[in-house]
Design an enzyme around this catalytic site. Structure first.
Site, short mmCIF file in Angstrom:
data_model
loop_
_atom_site.label_atom_id
_atom_site.label_comp_id
_atom_site.label_asym_id
_atom_site.label_seq_id
_atom_site.Cartn_x
_atom_site.Cartn_y
_atom_site.Cartn_z
NE ARG A 409 41.17 -21.98 -15.21
CZ ARG A 409 42.26 -23.04 -14.84
NH1 ARG A 409 43.36 -22.72 -15.01
NH2 ARG A 409 41.78 -24.21 -14.41
N GLY A 410 41.54 -19.81 -21.06
CA GLY A 410 41.46 -18.53 -21.81
C GLY A 410 40.31 -18.26 -22.70
#
Length: 470
Positions: A409-410
């Site tokens: 997700r980062g």
């Protein structure tokens, strides 16, 4: 007919569309029936000579209309729209349901003179003027928070922003001032889910059914909606529940949309999100993960789109967020108290001007607000054409890997935020400076492994970025 003057008049509708009054005697026996023509307007209803309090109405309804369930008895008390001044008590309306059972509705409405649409519009505008919004362009300082909010408006897929900082630093004021800058979107007219007429992923069930049948959909343009989620909200109000009014009046099971339906394709703002009850946190986690809200209530099973920009604010001294919810926020902004004496004086003076004459204060920032609106609109229109080199993508993922960031997700959020920033600056290509600006906000809150640790200030992210991008 032998009944007391204060006895209510109960109307039951038969197949012949005639209404027959049953007048109840003190002993509970019915007097002989007589035929009565249907009332033409609300003014022809029989009412008590004196207003009846809500509690008295509830007691009377429970005695005259005992519930079929031994657990509880309920009644409905709606407010009639477009009416004001004065109060009357009307008899319950018997509604035939399955197996010959009857349910009743007791309504206590404010009745006197009807309000014209022009007067309703005037009342709505007066309500808006009673609570003016502080202009976004007038916010002094807090550049990190403002940038995160603007990037999320440009690209809602970034996933929202979590704003943590000291009390009294303008977190809520800044978020709510974003309303004036929100662009317009196309929605299906009358749809409670703000369905997109072109994207099936954010369409409600009724709109999808109409498209399947080949029906023409009425389309209107409206501003992106901002919905406040209060801390004391119930799960039914957030997710949606069965429509009690339709169940009582029509005998059908209908879904009444909640706040998640209203926030679809809009913004859901939770002030003091770190104090939110766990059961509401679970609801937000489920909707934020899938983009859909599934409701199972009293025999109703319905799924509707719930894609929204999740914005939360809070004070870390009052408690930290659960790691699961914290990871759902695309970006994290830290807000500190302004230390510069000159800036503090300017903030105090601007706020005093706004409190003294909000309308005049908003007019002074009208040009800046319009310029910012145009900038956001232009950025949204060119966002799809903004590119990022493969080498830069590799370096972003290398930073995430070396910082031991869980999941991908980062990486995804950093790429999207960098593209949104390039679009905001009017460029069609992402540079290393764009990544350097947004990567601390995208990764800072993903580094914490121990829930007892505090969120890193971003120093580790900047150091690793300098090492990889050097």
């Amino acid at each position: 007919m032998g009944s007391r003057k204060s006895d209510p008049l109960i109307l039951t509708q038969h197949k012949q569309n005639q209404y027959q009054p049953n007048t109840f005697l003190p002993s509970g026996k019915k007097s002989p029936r007589t035929t009565l023509t249907p009332p033409q307007t609300a003014k022809t209803w029989r009412s008590f000579s004196e207003p009846l309090p809500l509690q008295a109405a509830a007691i009377l309804a429970s005695r005259i209309f005992p519930s079929h369930s031994s657990k509880s008895s309920s009644f409905f008390l709606p407010q009639s729209s477009g009416l004001s001044s004065g109060r009357q008590f009307y008899g319950g309306i018997g509604v035939p349901l399955s197996k010959g059972r009857y349910q009743f509705r007791v309504s206590i409405s404010n009745v006197a003179t009807e309000i014209s649409p022009a007067q309703q519009k005037k009342l709505a505008s007066s309500k808006e003027s009673q609570r003016p919004v502080y202009p976004f362009a007038a916010i002094v300082g807090q550049d990190e928070m403002k940038l995160c909010l603007l990037l999320n408006v440009i690209d809602p897929k970034i996933g929202g922003v979590m704003i943590m900082g000291d009390r009294g630093t303008g977190k809520s004021t800044t978020v709510r001032s974003l309303v004036d800058l929100l662009p317009e979107i196309k929605v299906v007219a009358g749809d409670p889910f703000n369905s997109d007429p072109e994207d099936a992923e954010v369409q409600g069930p009724e709109v999808r059914d109409k498209l399947t049948r080949g029906e023409q959909l009425p389309i209107v343009s409206t501003k992106i909606n901002m919905v406040d989620l209060p801390l004391g909200a119930t799960e039914d109000r957030v997710c949606g529940t069965i429509d009690i009014e339709k169940a009582l009046t029509e005998g059908v099971k209908a879904f009444e949309p909640g706040l998640l339906a209203k926030a679809n394709r809009g913004i859901l703002y939770v002030d003091e999100v770190n104090l939110l009850d766990d059961h509401l946190v679970d609801v937000l986690l489920d909707s934020a993960a899938s983009g859909w809200n599934t409701v199972e209530r009293e025999g109703i099973s319905i799924s509707h789109p719930a894609r929204f920009i999740l914005i939360g604010s809070g004070n870390p001294e009052e408690g930290e967020l659960r790691p699961q919810l914290l990871d759902r926020f695309g970006m994290h902004a830290q807000v500190g108290t302004v230390k510069d004496a000159e800036l503090r004086v300017k903030i105090v003076e601007e706020r005093a001007r706004f409190d003294r004459n909000p309308k005049e204060f908003r007019e002074t920032y009208k040009t800046e607000q319009e310029k910012l609106q145009e900038q956001i609109g232009a950025a949204r229109s060119v966002l799809s054409s903004v590119t990022i080199d493969h080498d830069l993508r590799v370096k972003i993922s290398k930073v995430c890997a070396e910082l031991n960031v869980d999941g991908l997700r980062g990486d995804i959020v950093t790429n999207r935020a960098a593209r949104a920033l390039a679009a905001l600056k009017g460029r069609d290509k992402v540079t290393a400076d764009d990544i350097a600006t947004v990567i601390p906000n995208c990764l800072r809150h993903r580094l914490r492994k121990d829930p007892l640790e505090s969120i890193d200030s971003g120093v580790l992210v900047i150091e690793k970025f300098s090492e990889v991008f050097s």
